[in-house]
Design a protein around this motif. Sequence first.
Motif, PDB file in Angstrom:
ATOM      1  N   ILE A   1     -25.365  31.947  34.840  1.00  0.00           N
ATOM      2  CA  ILE A   1     -26.128  32.420  33.324  1.00  0.00           C
ATOM      3  C   ILE A   1     -26.638  33.685  33.503  1.00  0.00           C
ATOM      4  N   PHE A   2     -27.421  34.130  34.589  1.00  0.00           N
ATOM      5  CA  PHE A   2     -27.933  35.433  34.763  1.00  0.00           C
ATOM      6  C   PHE A   2     -26.854  36.416  34.868  1.00  0.00           C
ATOM      7  N   LEU A   3     -25.876  36.258  35.535  1.00  0.00           N
ATOM      8  CA  LEU A   3     -24.837  37.360  35.749  1.00  0.00           C
ATOM      9  C   LEU A   3     -24.040  37.453  34.169  1.00  0.00           C
ATOM     10  N   PHE A   4     -23.774  36.414  33.727  1.00  0.00           N
ATOM     11  CA  PHE A   4     -23.282  36.236  32.457  1.00  0.00           C
ATOM     12  C   PHE A   4     -24.064  37.083  31.339  1.00  0.00           C
TER      13      PHE A   4
ATOM     14  N   MET B   1     -19.977  34.982  21.599  1.00  0.00           N
ATOM     15  CA  MET B   1     -21.258  34.507  21.656  1.00  0.00           C
ATOM     16  C   MET B   1     -21.296  33.110  22.156  1.00  0.00           C
ATOM     17  N   GLY B   2     -20.063  32.197  21.855  1.00  0.00           N
ATOM     18  CA  GLY B   2     -20.070  31.058  22.009  1.00  0.00           C
ATOM     19  C   GLY B   2     -19.891  30.803  23.481  1.00  0.00           C
ATOM     20  N   TYR B   3     -19.392  31.870  24.578  1.00  0.00           N
ATOM     21  CA  TYR B   3     -19.382  31.671  26.051  1.00  0.00           C
ATOM     22  C   TYR B   3     -20.999  31.732  26.131  1.00  0.00           C
ATOM     23  N   GLY B   4     -21.949  31.982  25.561  1.00  0.00           N
ATOM     24  CA  GLY B   4     -23.143  32.110  25.905  1.00  0.00           C
ATOM     25  C   GLY B   4     -23.772  30.568  25.385  1.00  0.00           C
TER      26      GLY B   4
ATOM     27  N   CYS C   1     -19.664  26.888  27.067  1.00  0.00           N
ATOM     28  CA  CYS C   1     -20.788  27.796  26.906  1.00  0.00           C
ATOM     29  C   CYS C   1     -21.211  28.188  28.463  1.00  0.00           C
ATOM     30  N   ALA C   2     -22.066  29.071  28.495  1.00  0.00           N
ATOM     31  CA  ALA C   2     -22.368  29.775  29.882  1.00  0.00           C
ATOM     32  C   ALA C   2     -22.953  28.769  30.899  1.00  0.00           C
ATOM     33  N   SER C   3     -23.710  27.886  30.391  1.00  0.00           N
ATOM     34  CA  SER C   3     -24.247  26.631  31.250  1.00  0.00           C
ATOM     35  C   SER C   3     -23.003  25.933  32.166  1.00  0.00           C
ATOM     36  N   GLN C   4     -22.167  25.473  31.076  1.00  0.00           N
ATOM     37  CA  GLN C   4     -20.829  24.756  31.361  1.00  0.00           C
ATOM     38  C   GLN C   4     -19.779  25.502  32.374  1.00  0.00           C
ATOM     39  N   THR C   5     -19.754  26.932  32.141  1.00  0.00           N
ATOM     40  CA  THR C   5     -18.914  27.611  32.724  1.00  0.00           C
ATOM     41  C   THR C   5     -19.750  27.846  34.257  1.00  0.00           C
ATOM     42  N   GLY C   6     -20.928  27.757  34.163  1.00  0.00           N
ATOM     43  CA  GLY C   6     -21.540  27.670  35.694  1.00  0.00           C
ATOM     44  C   GLY C   6     -21.270  26.693  36.315  1.00  0.00           C
ATOM     45  N   ALA C   7     -21.241  25.509  35.550  1.00  0.00           N
ATOM     46  CA  ALA C   7     -20.923  24.223  36.376  1.00  0.00           C
ATOM     47  C   ALA C   7     -19.490  24.105  36.725  1.00  0.00           C
ATOM     48  N   PHE C   8     -18.654  24.571  35.859  1.00  0.00           N
ATOM     49  CA  PHE C   8     -17.076  24.768  36.288  1.00  0.00           C
ATOM     50  C   PHE C   8     -17.082  25.504  37.536  1.00  0.00           C
TER      51      PHE C   8
END
Length: 587
Positions: A306-309, A348-351, A382-389
């Motif tokens: 999240i932080f890096l995104f 923005m959806g990626y956030g 979203c960013a948190s979901q991407t982080g989980a992936f």
Amino acid sequence: MDCHSQDESVVPVRSDEIRVLLMGNPNVGKSVIFSKLTNKEVLSANYTGTTVGFTSGKTEHRGQSISIIDVPGTYSLETTSPAEEVAIEMLGEGAHVVLCVLDGTNLERNLNLALQLQQCSIPIVFAVNFMDVAERQGITIDTEALSRELGAPVLPMIAIRNIGLKEVLDQILKVASRELKSCQPGVIPQEERWKEIGRIAEKVQRVDHRHPTFQERLGDWMLLPMPGLPIAFLVLLIALGLVVGGGKALRAVFFLPVTHDIIVPAIKAFVSLFVTEGLVFNLLVGEYGVLVKMVEWPFALILPYIFLFYIVLAFLEDSGYMPRLGVLLDRTLRSMGLQGGNIVPLFMGYGCAAPAILGTRAATTYKERIIVATLVSLAIPCASQTGAFVALLGERSITVLLMMFAISLFTLIVAGNIMGRLIPGKIDPMLLEIPNLLLPDGKAVTRKIWLRTKNFMVDAQVPLFFGIALAALMVETGALESFGEFIKPLVSGWLGLPQEASLALVLGIIRRELGVLPLLEMDLTTLQLLVGSVVALFYVPCLAVFAVLFKEFGIKVAIFIAGLTIFSAFFFAGIVNQIGTQIVNLF
């Protein structure tokens, strides 16, 4: 920003607070100026009754407290957009001073707002920003002559280098009224107004011919298919490398050791002082213990990514690259029933999907709003979901992780093309301002990253708590086993996942990353990881997103989008499982 030089010509206006409205066109550097002037008590919010955001903060100058409200950027005060309506409402609420920021590289366009503000009874200070950029472009502005024309102080400014900030605060104290004054600006006929703008610009501005700089040429190149598309691909690779590679490094070096070696043992030791075994102990620090997972999942698994995104997003926004990407992709987006300006809510959806859907209010047609909202809910993690992936797949298979992003992009294009043809309505021409390509200001970017990261961590805690508590209860009470048995034909048969993966289907409704994180606790094959990730990618929007869909489009549209995502999740993940199983059996 605190300034304390002893200029006897400036004295505090009063002992209470001065209210300043910071106004200007979009992309004139207001966010940088706001960040430079304020360093405490910063608040981001939506204006009452709207989804238009603003930021407020406080500073102190020569012993005087000053409250600065960053009004949404607007080109005029003619109530043709929600931002303009909010700007007029804020003027109507009153202020002691209006600080209007003008772009020195686009003076004529900015004077449109300046002349409308000139009619207000509220004292005004004008700041001409980007004076260094204007000079490089061969533009010279006589700020003293402009001050005489506007009948108010006009100060040159290079906000990114802190030039002119102290002088602006001095002028605010000089001109501030002793009581709040409100403003309901009158309407000057457009033809008359633009004639006056032309006259003023001709009098105060001189433009000399000179060769464009490399930075300007680079900004122009980014608008062309060649080399714009290779540049966009390079930017994407750098962004992906920073978020994925940098996030993995941060986790390995700092977040995981701190969490697993220090925080979690301390929590378990503390709980053991009061409870040693049984249901309560397991609910607190067991397999899905609330106190453990509330630290481990958001802090050790999600926060690094999240932080890096948010670093990448802030750089793309403040550098002026995002509108250029919109121009570059306009033709592709038009095949999806959209125009290039919609690249902003899509990105923005990626956030987070919720503000992305709210951001569709800037779209020019209802058709575009529906398409963007559906695509964000269906195919953009979203960013948190991407982080989980990344946490789920990054250690096991980078290939599968890249396949997930490829599936997301492919679905985005195909679904967009289908909806663009099926949904009736028109696509308006793209009207998108292209700001100067600039190196982002470090302080402004840092402030933006901090606010977004803090808001994510705060907003995520309550849903995460309930999600993890529900998981713990289902595991410890046996409800998960019963639910898993009920949907076993779907989960174990069609999807090929273990029965306990049904937990992810329950929790994914609460928050999108919770549809991924429980899979981390299971010993899955690479194919099962891919199938589970496809389910999570397409799965039903979380409760917050569903609420925004309901508010913006009504219950029928919200239910339709939720139904579409659920069907897509199970259908396509099942197809992946069936094909993958055949390939594995074949080889």
